[in-house]
Design a protein around this motif. Structure first.
Motif, mmCIF file in Angstrom:
data_model
loop_
_atom_site.group_PDB
_atom_site.id
_atom_site.type_symbol
_atom_site.label_atom_id
_atom_site.label_comp_id
_atom_site.label_asym_id
_atom_site.label_seq_id
_atom_site.Cartn_x
_atom_site.Cartn_y
_atom_site.Cartn_z
ATOM 1 N N LYS A 99 0.823 -1.216 0.000
ATOM 2 C CA LYS A 99 0.000 0.000 0.000
ATOM 3 C C LYS A 99 0.855 1.263 0.000
ATOM 4 N N ARG A 102 2.550 4.076 -3.670
ATOM 5 C CA ARG A 102 1.459 4.963 -4.085
ATOM 6 C C ARG A 102 1.575 5.414 -5.547
ATOM 7 N N LYS A 125 -7.189 -2.712 -5.364
ATOM 8 C CA LYS A 125 -6.782 -1.743 -4.349
ATOM 9 C C LYS A 125 -5.784 -0.720 -4.879
ATOM 10 N N ASN A 126 -5.195 -0.978 -6.027
ATOM 11 C CA ASN A 126 -4.188 -0.085 -6.599
ATOM 12 C C ASN A 126 -4.608 0.310 -8.006
ATOM 13 N N GLU A 128 -4.170 2.921 -9.648
ATOM 14 C CA GLU A 128 -3.261 3.754 -10.423
ATOM 15 C C GLU A 128 -2.340 2.932 -11.311
#
Length: 384
Positions: A99, A102, A125-126, A128
């Motif tokens: 996590k 970023r 969850k990611n 990007e």
């Protein structure tokens, strides 16, 4: 003593740490180390779950992957590398540190899928993350809607990512690539002709083929600017359409190479070519170089390395031609003397992620087998 290191010094040291598990260990030393380690993680753009390896510089990577897949630094000497490696499975508790990544943009999931069935959760969850290297399992498809770049062995998902900008695929002969209407770059090591609609946005095409109609896909790419064709055939059927946008073309041959009459018919469809490479073609000679100069009024670079019958005579002729016509055409051919004096830096590296969507800089001087998996677009400052 190590805990007393200045914080800025810690940050500088950690910039040279490229192993995920090492940063996890560092983060447990004390709160200051934890902050520095997490800051380092926040700067990472590329995560590889493959072992840190470099192939022999003189070898060719097999056209088939996996295994192995290699992802190495685009610039190993960079003072602030943005690549991170992790050996083995991402088991809990190390997964919880993900996590902190970023700014992660691209993940190499490894030949063995080191997420061990949890890639879907990770992508969810990611959001990007824009690029994947490796072949995800069937269950991952529904989480690929934000993915713009994929390098894999074959398309085998039920839910395909429809927003793809780049696709690097080894086997795709039965796929309809025109479903990816946003594609800017397409690489396939097998011939494919099932394009039900034109690929109107495609800028870079790289294709390996062993059959006669290898150029046919170009007719479906009206705005194509750069093409890399790896041929295993002598006679190639001509194109039906003229492409005024194609500026850069590499033709890498095996065997004798494409015959002149066939090649001439193809090149006549690209009147605005600026940079042309015809490598490994033993059917061409110095006489054909002169004919090419008459055919291509805008050409600025000719690369005949590996075409053994193109000799110093052509280089001498080019000197006179440039003087007479006030041109400055660069010319490369197979000669030890020419290699030492005039050849560009030959790209032997196997860097699979290159920075910048630039064919001439990152693709033109490579072999087909060592083309990058991903051309990472430059990101505007407000996205960083």
């Amino acid at each position: 003593m190590s805990k007393e290191l200045n914080f800025d010094c810690l940050l500088n040291i950690f910039q040279y740490t490229n192993r995920f598990e090492d940063l996890v260990v560092y983060s447990k030393v004390c709160s200051k180390w934890r902050i520095a380690a997490f800051y380092r993680l926040s700067q990472i753009k590329y995560l590889s779950l493959e072992p840190i390896e470099r192939p022999n510089e003189d070898c060719l990577i097999s056209k088939y992957f996996p295994p192995p897949q290699y992802m190495v630094y685009s610039n190993p000497a960079n003072d602030n590398p943005t690549h991170l490696f992790h050996d083995g499975l991402l088991n809990y508790p190390s997964r919880r540190y993900l996590k902190e990544l970023r700014n992660l943009r691209i993940v190499d999931i490894g030949a063995k899928n080191s997420f061990s069935g949890n890639l879907s959760e990770f992508l969810m969850k990611n959001r990007e993350i824009k690029g994947l290297i490796g072949t995800p399992d069937y269950n991952t498809g529904k989480f690929l809607d934000k993915i713009e770049i994929i390098a894999c062995y074959t398309l085998n998902w039920v839910n395909k990512p429809m927003n793809l900008k780049q696709l690097h695929i080894e086997i795709g002969i039965s796929s309809d690539f025109s479903i990816f209407q946003d594609l800017l770059r397409l690489h396939s090591n097998e011939s494919f002709y099932n394009c039900l609609r034109p690929l109107t946005n495609l800028k870079i095409l790289e294709i390996g083929t062993s059959i006669q109609c290898g150029y046919a896909i170009i007719d479906s790419c009206p705005n194509l600017e750069s093409a890399y064709i790896f041929f295993r055939a002598k006679m190639i059927n001509a194109l039906n359409k003229t492409n005024l946008n194609l500026r850069n073309l590499v033709i890498q041959n095996t065997g004798l190479g494409q015959e002149w009459n066939s090649l001439r018919a193809i090149l006549s469809r690209f009147p605005n070519l600026r940079n042309l490479a015809i490598r490994g073609n033993d059917t061409l000679n110095d006489h054909h170089v002169r004919k090419l100069l008459d055919m291509l009024p805008h050409v600025k670079l000719l690369d005949f390395r590996g075409s053994r019958k193109v000799t110093k005579k052509s280089a001498s002729y080019l000197v006179d031609f440039n003087k007479r016509n006030k041109r400055s055409i660069k010319f490369y051919y197979s000669s030890k003397k020419a290699e030492s004096l005039t050849w560009p830096k030959i790209i032997k590296s196997h860097e699979k992620i290159c920075y910048g969507f630039d064919f001439m800089e990152n693709c033109f001087f490579r072999t087909f087998q060592s083309l990058p998996l991903i051309l990472e677009p430059k990101i505007s400052s407000h996205h960083r």
